[in-house]
Design an enzyme around this catalytic site. Sequence first.
Site, PDB file in Angstrom:
ATOM      1  N   GLU A  50       0.850  -1.224   0.000  1.00 15.93           N
ATOM      2  CA  GLU A  50       0.000   0.000   0.000  1.00 15.93           C
ATOM      3  C   GLU A  50       0.873   1.257   0.000  1.00 15.93           C
ATOM      4  OE1 GLU A  50      -3.651  -0.064   0.602  1.00 15.93           O
ATOM      5  OE2 GLU A  50      -3.860  -2.209   0.966  1.00 15.93           O
TER       6      GLU A  50
HETATM    7  C1  LIG Z   1       2.556  -9.855   0.497  1.00 17.73           C
HETATM    8  C2  LIG Z   1       2.376  -8.778  -0.509  1.00 17.73           C
HETATM    9  C3  LIG Z   1       1.103  -8.497  -1.002  1.00 17.73           C
HETATM   10  C4  LIG Z   1       0.921  -7.515  -1.964  1.00 17.73           C
HETATM   11  N1  LIG Z   1      -0.336  -7.298  -2.485  1.00 17.73           N
HETATM   12  C5  LIG Z   1      -0.468  -6.461  -3.549  1.00 17.73           C
HETATM   13  C6  LIG Z   1      -1.735  -6.345  -4.231  1.00 17.73           C
HETATM   14  O1  LIG Z   1      -2.748  -6.933  -3.831  1.00 17.73           O
HETATM   15  N2  LIG Z   1      -1.800  -5.569  -5.331  1.00 17.73           N
HETATM   16  C7  LIG Z   1      -0.709  -4.885  -5.797  1.00 17.73           C
HETATM   17  O2  LIG Z   1      -0.846  -4.190  -6.799  1.00 17.73           O
HETATM   18  N3  LIG Z   1       0.499  -4.959  -5.178  1.00 17.73           N
HETATM   19  C8  LIG Z   1       0.635  -5.733  -4.074  1.00 17.73           C
HETATM   20  N4  LIG Z   1       1.859  -5.838  -3.445  1.00 17.73           N
HETATM   21  C9  LIG Z   1       3.002  -5.124  -3.995  1.00 17.73           C
HETATM   22  C10 LIG Z   1       3.460  -3.969  -3.127  1.00 17.73           C
HETATM   23  O3  LIG Z   1       2.534  -2.925  -3.212  1.00 17.73           O
HETATM   24  C11 LIG Z   1       4.876  -3.576  -3.587  1.00 17.73           C
HETATM   25  O4  LIG Z   1       5.734  -4.609  -3.174  1.00 17.73           O
HETATM   26  C12 LIG Z   1       5.315  -2.253  -3.005  1.00 17.73           C
HETATM   27  O5  LIG Z   1       4.571  -1.209  -3.595  1.00 17.73           O
HETATM   28  C13 LIG Z   1       6.798  -1.992  -3.232  1.00 17.73           C
HETATM   29  O6  LIG Z   1       7.162  -2.204  -4.558  1.00 17.73           O
HETATM   30  P1  LIG Z   1       8.439  -3.129  -4.912  1.00 17.73           P
HETATM   31  O7  LIG Z   1       8.266  -4.410  -4.201  1.00 17.73           O
HETATM   32  O8  LIG Z   1       8.578  -3.145  -6.379  1.00 17.73           O
HETATM   33  O9  LIG Z   1       9.649  -2.366  -4.257  1.00 17.73           O
HETATM   34  P2  LIG Z   1      10.466  -1.156  -4.908  1.00 17.73           P
HETATM   35  O10 LIG Z   1       9.527  -0.155  -5.443  1.00 17.73           O
HETATM   36  O11 LIG Z   1      11.505  -1.694  -5.797  1.00 17.73           O
HETATM   37  O12 LIG Z   1      11.157  -0.567  -3.614  1.00 17.73           O
HETATM   38  C14 LIG Z   1      12.325  -1.132  -3.024  1.00 17.73           C
HETATM   39  C15 LIG Z   1      12.820  -0.168  -1.943  1.00 17.73           C
HETATM   40  O13 LIG Z   1      13.160   1.084  -2.549  1.00 17.73           O
HETATM   41  C16 LIG Z   1      12.426   2.114  -1.937  1.00 17.73           C
HETATM   42  N5  LIG Z   1      12.069   3.129  -2.930  1.00 17.73           N
HETATM   43  C17 LIG Z   1      11.482   2.964  -4.133  1.00 17.73           C
HETATM   44  N6  LIG Z   1      11.269   4.148  -4.710  1.00 17.73           N
HETATM   45  C18 LIG Z   1      11.723   5.090  -3.864  1.00 17.73           C
HETATM   46  C19 LIG Z   1      11.788   6.517  -3.877  1.00 17.73           C
HETATM   47  N7  LIG Z   1      11.279   7.244  -4.877  1.00 17.73           N
HETATM   48  N8  LIG Z   1      12.333   7.137  -2.829  1.00 17.73           N
HETATM   49  C20 LIG Z   1      12.827   6.457  -1.776  1.00 17.73           C
HETATM   50  N9  LIG Z   1      12.792   5.121  -1.700  1.00 17.73           N
HETATM   51  C21 LIG Z   1      12.251   4.446  -2.720  1.00 17.73           C
HETATM   52  C22 LIG Z   1      11.189   1.461  -1.353  1.00 17.73           C
HETATM   53  O14 LIG Z   1      10.631   2.234  -0.298  1.00 17.73           O
HETATM   54  C23 LIG Z   1      11.753   0.139  -0.895  1.00 17.73           C
HETATM   55  O15 LIG Z   1      12.350   0.289   0.362  1.00 17.73           O
HETATM   56  C24 LIG Z   1       2.039  -6.778  -2.430  1.00 17.73           C
HETATM   57  C25 LIG Z   1       3.320  -7.038  -1.910  1.00 17.73           C
HETATM   58  C26 LIG Z   1       3.491  -8.015  -0.970  1.00 17.73           C
HETATM   59  C27 LIG Z   1       4.891  -8.296  -0.461  1.00 17.73           C
END
Ligand SMILES: Cc1cc2nc3c(=O)[nH]c(=O)nc-3n(C[C@H](O)[C@H](O)[C@H](O)COP(=O)(O)OP(=O)(O)OC[C@H]3O[C@@H](n4cnc5c(N)ncnc54)[C@H](O)[C@@H]3O)c2cc1C
Length: 594
Positions: free
Chosen positions: A406
């Site tokens: 989220e």
């Molecule tokens: C169990 C689980 C359930 C989920 N359910 C859903 C769902 O139902 N629907 C859905 O659409 N998604 C879902 N997600 C996905 C979730 O929303 C994403 O994992 C989350 O938004 C982070 O994206 P990412 O994993 O690609 O991490 P990334 O975006 O790659 O981030 C990696 C790290 O970099 C940091 N980062 C990235 N950009 C920036 C920035 N601009 N400034 C500073 N720091 C930054 C992040 O804070 C994080 O610490 C789920 C994830 C999990 C693990």
Amino acid sequence: MATIPVSQDLRRGGSFLVAAATPDEIFTPADLTGDQRLIGQTTEEFVTKEVLPRIPELEQHKKGVLPELLKKAGEIGLLGGLVAEQYGGAQLDKVATTVLAEKLAAYASMAVAHGGHAGIGTIPLVYFGTEEQKKKYLPKLATGEWLACYCLSEPQAGSDALASRTRVVLSPDGKSWILNGQKMWITNGGFADVFTVFAKVDGDKFSCFIVERNTPGFSVGAEENKMGIRGSSTVPLFFENAAIPKENLLHEVGRGHIVAFNTLNAGRFSLGAYCLGGSKRAIADSAKYAKERTAFGKPIAEFGLIEAKLGEMAIRTFALESMIYRTAGMIEAAVSAAESGPDKSKAAMQTLEEYAIESSISKVAGSEILDYCVDEGVQIFGGYGFHEDYPMARAYRDSRVNRIFEGTNEINRMLIVQMLMKRAMTGALPLIAAGKKLADEILAGPSFEEAPAGEFAAEQQSIAQAKKAFLLASGAAVQRFAEKLADHQEIVAALANIVIDIYAMESSLLRAQKAARDAEAMGDAARTYIYDAVDRIEKEARTALAATFEGDALTTQLAVLRRFTKHSPVDTVALRRRVAHAVLAQNRYPFEAR
Ligand SMILES: Cc1cc2nc3c(=O)[nH]c(=O)nc-3n(C[C@H](O)[C@H](O)[C@H](O)COP(=O)(O)OP(=O)(O)OC[C@H]3O[C@@H](n4cnc5c(N)ncnc54)[C@H](O)[C@@H]3O)c2cc1C
């Protein structure tokens, strides 16, 4: 529902930074109506009787159990809270859906599945569906006959969701949309019937579509092997020339971001409520264990360091609960006020946007307070906290994801400040005027303005001064970096932390002041939170100022900051112990529904 009347100055999201509310202007759990309490009881009974006994099957991912439980929840009206009665929903008010969310959180995987379906899975249809789409989907989603999910993230696009690579084109005959691409991490995806999928039309117009499970060319991948919330379903999705009817476009081409981000606003607020429920559970489990477990000839609950943990868990949870119900009350009051207008859904959507800052606060504070509670919970359980046969190990693993989904807490911290600055620039929030007033006050030197009087005078003063510390640090950063402030993320995060603490301090104190029952124990909790928060705020403001100024200018700014953060010593050890005694006397979080 009777709403709490709020003065004009406090109706805007973020206004707590520039205006002072009175205790009568905030909603607190003591204001819950009989109906809202009944929803809580019904949910609690459902979780206790139906969900908790099935945890072993759920954790092992036994096929069919989770959808069966969701459908049962639907049969007793726990899924259709956001759906209007005309589409078969329960159309609960914001406070009632908040109570429901926190009670479901006794088992985190159930809370996540509920949020995925009844929250972010259903919201896009509720707020953006056409009449035909609502008629087709909402009655089935409200009862659980069909289950839903929200599909935004992709392997290469999580936080940066608009970098989506999933593509859509209109078929040559103009009758269908053809989707190609992949989604990742989709909660409920393993069993859902309805998928709200975001993708780019012609590769550049971010849009939203309703995809049904049996769509040819659409397939669902295997369950992910997760650290926690193992009872929930999380899968990837694949689209290979998946054709869906043209009328399954949700909202408008190129306006998918409006659907996506408004849905997440609502989801973030609820996530805070789920975390609140989880924190209360961790406190109850820890309190009971601390009384049963003996060491050195007495229950560990009698050791000061264990009391300090239980007390602090309850104090932070009290702050979270106070913020969450205050926000729920404000949202409900705004929605009720707008209900006489022609377009209720639009009004509700605008309200969610209005309180987006408070929703991000709910998400960040909720996830971090829950993490604190489960971490200290593991510690109280000692070695047994590290054993999967006891409740804390799972609670600890389950909690961690809340800081990730989220919108990660990093992204939400950025959003809090970004939204505040935007509101300041557009004049929606009088932050610039407040900054100017503060600058005049600083130039005029120490003032002899009337200090608050009464039982909580020192705390009221601390909160008013904390708001000045925020104005000082944020004003300096905006002046120095202007539109480049976003590139100085450490400063932005420090400012966000100050904002979160101010909302928590003020909400805690106003609730303690309003309380008719347990006012003394709530006062202890609020005092302790506020005392510690002032020190945290000083540190964050110092960090921000030191990254903004140097030399004499920095020395001057730090001297001003000290004026705003000086406070008389408070015996927080004694106060925290008193709160711990209230926890131990009740074997649970002591301020429930008060
Ligand atoms: C169990 C689980 C359930 C989920 N359910 C859903 C769902 O139902 N629907 C859905 O659409 N998604 C879902 N997600 C996905 C979730 O929303 C994403 O994992 C989350 O938004 C982070 O994206 P990412 O994993 O690609 O991490 P990334 O975006 O790659 O981030 C990696 C790290 O970099 C940091 N980062 C990235 N950009 C920036 C920035 N601009 N400034 C500073 N720091 C930054 C992040 O804070 C994080 O610490 C789920 C994830 C999990 C693990």
